[in-house]
Design a protein around this motif. Sequence first.
Motif, PDB file in Angstrom:
ATOM      1  N   ARG A 118       0.400  -0.869  -0.243  1.00  0.00           N
ATOM      2  CA  ARG A 118       0.329   0.105  -0.209  1.00  0.00           C
ATOM      3  C   ARG A 118       0.749   1.594  -0.174  1.00  0.00           C
ATOM      4  NH1 ARG A 118      -3.906  -1.589   5.624  1.00  0.00           N
ATOM      5  NH2 ARG A 118      -3.377   0.849   5.525  1.00  0.00           N
ATOM      6  N   PRO A 119       0.469   2.752  -0.831  1.00  0.00           N
ATOM      7  CA  PRO A 119      -0.478   2.544  -1.283  1.00  0.00           C
ATOM      8  C   PRO A 119      -1.054   2.105  -1.795  1.00  0.00           C
ATOM      9  CG  PRO A 119       0.242   4.780  -1.488  1.00  0.00           C
ATOM     10  CD  PRO A 119       1.168   3.499  -0.400  1.00  0.00           C
ATOM     11  N   PRO A 120      -2.301   1.945  -3.299  1.00  0.00           N
ATOM     12  CA  PRO A 120      -2.528   0.907  -4.012  1.00  0.00           C
ATOM     13  C   PRO A 120      -2.009   1.611  -5.221  1.00  0.00           C
ATOM     14  CG  PRO A 120      -4.246   2.328  -3.216  1.00  0.00           C
ATOM     15  CD  PRO A 120      -3.886   2.454  -1.733  1.00  0.00           C
ATOM     16  N   ALA A 168      -5.543   5.760   8.052  1.00  0.00           N
ATOM     17  CA  ALA A 168      -5.369   4.023   8.195  1.00  0.00           C
ATOM     18  C   ALA A 168      -5.140   4.026   6.099  1.00  0.00           C
ATOM     19  CB  ALA A 168      -6.536   3.306   8.800  1.00  0.00           C
ATOM     20  N   ASP A 169      -5.731   5.218   5.258  1.00  0.00           N
ATOM     21  CA  ASP A 169      -6.268   4.394   4.342  1.00  0.00           C
ATOM     22  C   ASP A 169      -4.843   5.214   3.949  1.00  0.00           C
ATOM     23  OD1 ASP A 169      -7.898   3.155   4.743  1.00  0.00           O
ATOM     24  OD2 ASP A 169      -9.660   4.704   4.212  1.00  0.00           O
ATOM     25  N   GLY A 170      -4.460   6.191   4.578  1.00  0.00           N
ATOM     26  CA  GLY A 170      -3.274   7.091   4.026  1.00  0.00           C
ATOM     27  C   GLY A 170      -1.969   6.364   4.956  1.00  0.00           C
ATOM     28  N   GLY A 217       0.843   4.252   4.147  1.00  0.00           N
ATOM     29  CA  GLY A 217       1.902   2.764   3.316  1.00  0.00           C
ATOM     30  C   GLY A 217       2.207   1.724   4.140  1.00  0.00           C
ATOM     31  N   VAL A 218       2.257   0.245   3.679  1.00  0.00           N
ATOM     32  CA  VAL A 218       2.974  -0.795   3.694  1.00  0.00           C
ATOM     33  C   VAL A 218       3.919  -1.546   3.195  1.00  0.00           C
ATOM     34  CG1 VAL A 218       1.966  -3.082   4.307  1.00  0.00           C
ATOM     35  CG2 VAL A 218       0.547  -1.241   5.490  1.00  0.00           C
ATOM     36  N   CYS A 219       5.152  -2.144   3.457  1.00  0.00           N
ATOM     37  CA  CYS A 219       5.261  -2.752   2.847  1.00  0.00           C
ATOM     38  C   CYS A 219       6.391  -3.578   2.898  1.00  0.00           C
ATOM     39  CB  CYS A 219       6.748  -1.436   1.662  1.00  0.00           C
ATOM     40  SG  CYS A 219       7.470  -0.553   2.538  1.00  0.00           S
ATOM     41  N   VAL A 220       6.823  -4.497   2.476  1.00  0.00           N
ATOM     42  CA  VAL A 220       7.688  -5.585   2.973  1.00  0.00           C
ATOM     43  C   VAL A 220       8.878  -5.756   2.507  1.00  0.00           C
ATOM     44  CG1 VAL A 220       7.078  -8.320   3.038  1.00  0.00           C
ATOM     45  CG2 VAL A 220       5.390  -6.691   3.268  1.00  0.00           C
ATOM     46  N   TYR A 274       5.440   0.183   8.537  1.00  0.00           N
ATOM     47  CA  TYR A 274       4.277   0.436   8.277  1.00  0.00           C
ATOM     48  C   TYR A 274       5.167   1.969   8.190  1.00  0.00           C
ATOM     49  CZ  TYR A 274      -0.478   1.531   9.885  1.00  0.00           C
ATOM     50  OH  TYR A 274      -1.721   2.038   9.357  1.00  0.00           O
ATOM     51  N   ASN A 275       3.981   2.554   7.452  1.00  0.00           N
ATOM     52  CA  ASN A 275       4.602   4.211   6.905  1.00  0.00           C
ATOM     53  C   ASN A 275       3.605   5.215   7.066  1.00  0.00           C
ATOM     54  OD1 ASN A 275       7.485   3.386   7.043  1.00  0.00           O
ATOM     55  ND2 ASN A 275       7.314   2.159   4.936  1.00  0.00           N
ATOM     56  N   PRO A 276       3.473   6.975   7.236  1.00  0.00           N
ATOM     57  CA  PRO A 276       3.017   7.472   7.012  1.00  0.00           C
ATOM     58  C   PRO A 276       3.099   7.776   5.582  1.00  0.00           C
ATOM     59  CG  PRO A 276       4.631   8.456   7.814  1.00  0.00           C
ATOM     60  CD  PRO A 276       5.277   6.446   7.891  1.00  0.00           C
ATOM     61  N   LYS A 277       2.213   8.412   5.216  1.00  0.00           N
ATOM     62  CA  LYS A 277       1.810   8.860   3.307  1.00  0.00           C
ATOM     63  C   LYS A 277       3.018   9.951   3.550  1.00  0.00           C
ATOM     64  CE  LYS A 277      -2.761  11.292   1.448  1.00  0.00           C
ATOM     65  NZ  LYS A 277      -1.415  12.442   0.147  1.00  0.00           N
ATOM     66  N   SER A 278       3.352   9.200   2.485  1.00  0.00           N
ATOM     67  CA  SER A 278       4.711   9.481   1.960  1.00  0.00           C
ATOM     68  C   SER A 278       4.506  11.479   1.724  1.00  0.00           C
ATOM     69  CB  SER A 278       5.057   8.826   0.630  1.00  0.00           C
ATOM     70  OG  SER A 278       4.059   9.366  -0.544  1.00  0.00           O
ATOM     71  N   ASP A 279       4.030  12.055   1.210  1.00  0.00           N
ATOM     72  CA  ASP A 279       4.283  13.219   0.933  1.00  0.00           C
ATOM     73  C   ASP A 279       3.681  14.253   2.138  1.00  0.00           C
ATOM     74  OD1 ASP A 279       1.296  12.803   0.961  1.00  0.00           O
ATOM     75  OD2 ASP A 279       1.471  13.878  -1.759  1.00  0.00           O
ATOM     76  N   LEU A 280       3.393  14.114   3.476  1.00  0.00           N
ATOM     77  CA  LEU A 280       3.006  14.251   4.015  1.00  0.00           C
ATOM     78  C   LEU A 280       4.188  15.034   4.696  1.00  0.00           C
ATOM     79  CD1 LEU A 280      -0.278  14.805   5.827  1.00  0.00           C
ATOM     80  CD2 LEU A 280       0.644  12.898   7.071  1.00  0.00           C
ATOM     81  N   PRO A 281       4.223  15.887   4.797  1.00  0.00           N
ATOM     82  CA  PRO A 281       5.137  17.205   6.193  1.00  0.00           C
ATOM     83  C   PRO A 281       4.837  16.834   7.672  1.00  0.00           C
ATOM     84  CG  PRO A 281       4.366  18.491   4.744  1.00  0.00           C
ATOM     85  CD  PRO A 281       3.325  17.195   4.211  1.00  0.00           C
ATOM     86  N   LEU A 282       5.954  16.030   8.029  1.00  0.00           N
ATOM     87  CA  LEU A 282       6.265  14.890   9.175  1.00  0.00           C
ATOM     88  C   LEU A 282       6.460  16.227  10.302  1.00  0.00           C
ATOM     89  CD1 LEU A 282       6.151  11.530   9.036  1.00  0.00           C
ATOM     90  CD2 LEU A 282       3.838  13.341   9.522  1.00  0.00           C
ATOM     91  N   ALA A 283       6.109  16.364  11.847  1.00  0.00           N
ATOM     92  CA  ALA A 283       6.885  17.350  12.607  1.00  0.00           C
ATOM     93  C   ALA A 283       5.891  16.988  13.918  1.00  0.00           C
ATOM     94  CB  ALA A 283       6.855  18.811  12.742  1.00  0.00           C
TER      95      ALA A 283
END
Length: 381
Positions: free
Chosen positions: A152-154, A209-211, A213-216, A310-319
Amino acid sequence: MEGAGAGWPEPVVRVQSLSESGAATIPDRYVKPESERPKAALEPAAATTTEEGGIGGGIPVVDLSSPSDPATARAVSEACRNWGFFQAVNHGVPLELLRRARGVWRGFFRQPMEVKQRYANSPATYEGYGSRLGVEKGAVLDWGDYYFIHVRPPHLFDPHKWPHLPPDLRETTEEYSREVAALCGRLMTAMSVGLGVGETRLQEAFGGADGAGVCVRVNYYPRCPQPELTLGLSSHSDPGGMTVLLADDRVRGLQVRRRGAWVTVHPVPDAFIVNVGDQIQVLTNATYRSVEHRVMVNAADERLSVALFYNPKSDLPLAPMPELVSPDRPALYEPMTFDEYRMYIRRKGPRGKSQVDSLKAATATTAAVDVNVAPVGRKCY
């Protein structure tokens, strides 16, 4: 051997091929500097287990059988604050699925090399069959191969990057990813409650939850004729939000850095090993902390593990979340998106906690935070 034309700076050599060649020594490319080599004196974890949870090789063991119990949230929170790692038992993921996941990926790495080479990756996305992290020419390499896929995401899910063999690998990996991602959601709730913020707060900061990311990444560490000279995976903290690791059920190898020493983790049967990633350290203003870890290799046995990131939405600024910032504890990190953040490891490979350390906010340069993690404001591969 794979040519350098796929974006790699030099030809890629499969570690499994080196291992199966029967050579008595490893190539110089895999020999670590003296200071980074595993030392036999640090391998036994028993000396560190009595005070801090002996059955897991030192790191806490958390029972998740009652996820809504406040005691569970406290145990998860304490582990994230004090260790950055814990083993999760009674986690709700079917044990039969864990065994199937290990089995299909062992089956993949036992395929002929020409089958595996069809899925050779490039540093553009790292998806597929790989043998190195980072694109620096002449870099010292790790003794391991891997397979990396986006779930994810799709829009990042690419079925052409998933192996066709063994026949049940795709179905098993998709089911496994769904179950473990759901576990991550439950852990995010427990982490939030343990912080004293709303139970959905961390998940919201990830983009919902929909935003998320999931990778393996499936790690394969072949037998090594000189394990004292190299590592399966160099010391690093994970760049994403949270990692849930299904460790090898027969061979130990994971080590966690604790108070300047390396503690060998003894996996509890049927448990997951969970660790805080750099993005949760940033969001919690270093209340929860990512911790350096590395992987040793073995002369007698191969080793396989399955890591779900299990990762945050990739284009969302995080602080740091505003609820965790105060005059006494100012924001320790400058905003950055996960897309920006993960480019560091894709270029340079695993390098301790140097990346998260570099994100210290100017206001935090005089602050002091304890231990083996970034003092304040900081690897999906």
